[in-house]
Design a protein around this motif. Structure first.
Motif, PDB file in Angstrom:
ATOM      1  N   UNK A   1       0.787  -1.168  -0.012  1.00  0.00           N
ATOM      2  CA  UNK A   1       0.151  -0.056  -0.046  1.00  0.00           C
ATOM      3  C   UNK A   1       0.800   1.138  -0.025  1.00  0.00           C
ATOM      4  N   UNK A   2       0.727   2.000  -0.978  1.00  0.00           N
ATOM      5  CA  UNK A   2       1.513   3.329  -1.227  1.00  0.00           C
ATOM      6  C   UNK A   2       0.686   4.347  -0.449  1.00  0.00           C
ATOM      7  N   UNK A   3       1.302   5.254   0.476  1.00  0.00           N
ATOM      8  CA  UNK A   3       0.778   6.429   1.300  1.00  0.00           C
ATOM      9  C   UNK A   3       0.250   7.585   0.079  1.00  0.00           C
ATOM     10  N   UNK A   4      -0.647   8.267   0.147  1.00  0.00           N
ATOM     11  CA  UNK A   4      -1.100   9.308  -0.827  1.00  0.00           C
ATOM     12  C   UNK A   4      -0.100  10.267  -1.137  1.00  0.00           C
ATOM     13  N   UNK A   5       0.666  10.688   0.184  1.00  0.00           N
ATOM     14  CA  UNK A   5       1.933  11.787   0.022  1.00  0.00           C
ATOM     15  C   UNK A   5       2.919  11.206  -0.903  1.00  0.00           C
ATOM     16  N   UNK A   6       3.390   9.882  -0.751  1.00  0.00           N
ATOM     17  CA  UNK A   6       4.325   9.329  -1.251  1.00  0.00           C
ATOM     18  C   UNK A   6       4.116   9.398  -3.156  1.00  0.00           C
ATOM     19  N   UNK A   7       2.648   8.853  -3.047  1.00  0.00           N
ATOM     20  CA  UNK A   7       2.175   8.892  -4.697  1.00  0.00           C
ATOM     21  C   UNK A   7       2.546  10.239  -5.172  1.00  0.00           C
TER      22      UNK A   7
ATOM     23  N   UNK B   1      -6.727   1.937  -4.941  1.00  0.00           N
ATOM     24  CA  UNK B   1      -6.895   1.235  -3.631  1.00  0.00           C
ATOM     25  C   UNK B   1      -5.426   1.010  -3.157  1.00  0.00           C
ATOM     26  N   UNK B   2      -4.712   2.051  -2.959  1.00  0.00           N
ATOM     27  CA  UNK B   2      -3.107   2.188  -2.477  1.00  0.00           C
ATOM     28  C   UNK B   2      -2.104   1.566  -3.343  1.00  0.00           C
ATOM     29  N   UNK B   3      -2.622   1.008  -4.685  1.00  0.00           N
ATOM     30  CA  UNK B   3      -1.705   0.541  -5.487  1.00  0.00           C
ATOM     31  C   UNK B   3      -1.396   1.349  -6.765  1.00  0.00           C
ATOM     32  N   UNK B   4      -0.263   1.488  -7.013  1.00  0.00           N
ATOM     33  CA  UNK B   4       0.355   2.423  -8.161  1.00  0.00           C
ATOM     34  C   UNK B   4      -0.044   1.743  -9.430  1.00  0.00           C
ATOM     35  N   UNK B   5      -0.759   2.461 -10.319  1.00  0.00           N
ATOM     36  CA  UNK B   5      -1.070   2.147 -11.721  1.00  0.00           C
ATOM     37  C   UNK B   5      -0.266   3.019 -12.531  1.00  0.00           C
ATOM     38  N   UNK B   6       0.366   2.465 -13.707  1.00  0.00           N
ATOM     39  CA  UNK B   6       1.196   2.924 -14.636  1.00  0.00           C
ATOM     40  C   UNK B   6       0.584   2.910 -16.043  1.00  0.00           C
ATOM     41  N   UNK B   7       0.333   3.930 -16.442  1.00  0.00           N
ATOM     42  CA  UNK B   7      -0.621   3.863 -17.804  1.00  0.00           C
ATOM     43  C   UNK B   7       0.245   4.752 -18.835  1.00  0.00           C
TER      44      UNK B   7
END
Length: 177
Positions: free
Chosen positions: A1-7, A24-30
């Motif tokens: 789970x990635x914190x919003x601040x880190x994202x 949902x706390x997961x990083x998505x790369x598009x």
């Protein structure tokens, strides 16, 4: 789970060759949009401008979505009244947004519709280039949209209130499979 601040820090440093989202706390790369994607977004913007000149389609606007608004997404377009995002930073609240529009790429899928529903965005338009369909989702609930209508590209599409626009989708045949 990635914190919003880190994202958000990572998204600021991200190169323009990809788009980052947090779901949902997961990083998505598009991947970034291709030319057909851009043409579809421009087609929609021009239809909106012609039919509802008081509205604007904002391309790639960062939104705080999800039930707790801790997810981050960049829909292909966000429809709102002119001036809605004045003074906002990179990530905006979903309030006063009429509709989001996403266009599938040939190698990815857009953010799940439940994210936009949980944020209370009234209408979600999804143009699927692979299947040649236009999905209109409305009546947002806490986990999903309660109503969906599916159209074939080429059919007239009616967007419900508050967007209240009728679209001629014949031109989209030029940009879908």
């Amino acid at each position: 789970m990635m914190p919003v601040e880190d994202f958000e820090a990572l998204a600021l440093a991200c190169p323009e060759t990809v788009t980052l989202e947090l779901s949902n706390g997961r990083l998505e790369v598009r991947p970034v949009a291709d030319g057909d994607h851009d043409e579809i977004i421009m087609w929609f913007a021009m239809q909106c401008l012609r039919l509802r000149p008081e509205l604007r389609l904002y391309r790639g606007r960062g939104l705080r979505i999800g039930g707790d608004h801790n997810d981050r997404a960049r829909p292909g377009g966000t429809l709102a009244h002119a001036g809605r995002f004045a003074g906002d930073g990179e990530w905006s609240s979903p309030d006063r947004i009429l509709l989001t529009v996403d266009v599938t790429s040939y190698d990815d899928t857009p953010a799940a519709p439940c994210d936009y529903a949980a944020a209370g965005i009234p209408v979600r338009l999804l143009i699927d280039r692979r299947s040649g369909t236009v999905a209109v989702r409305s009546e947002p609930g806490s986990a999903r949209y309660r109503h969906q209508r599916l159209y074939d590209v080429g059919e007239a599409v009616t967007l419900p209130h508050p967007a209240s626009i009728s679209l001629d989708t014949e031109e989209l045949k030029n940009y879908t499979d």
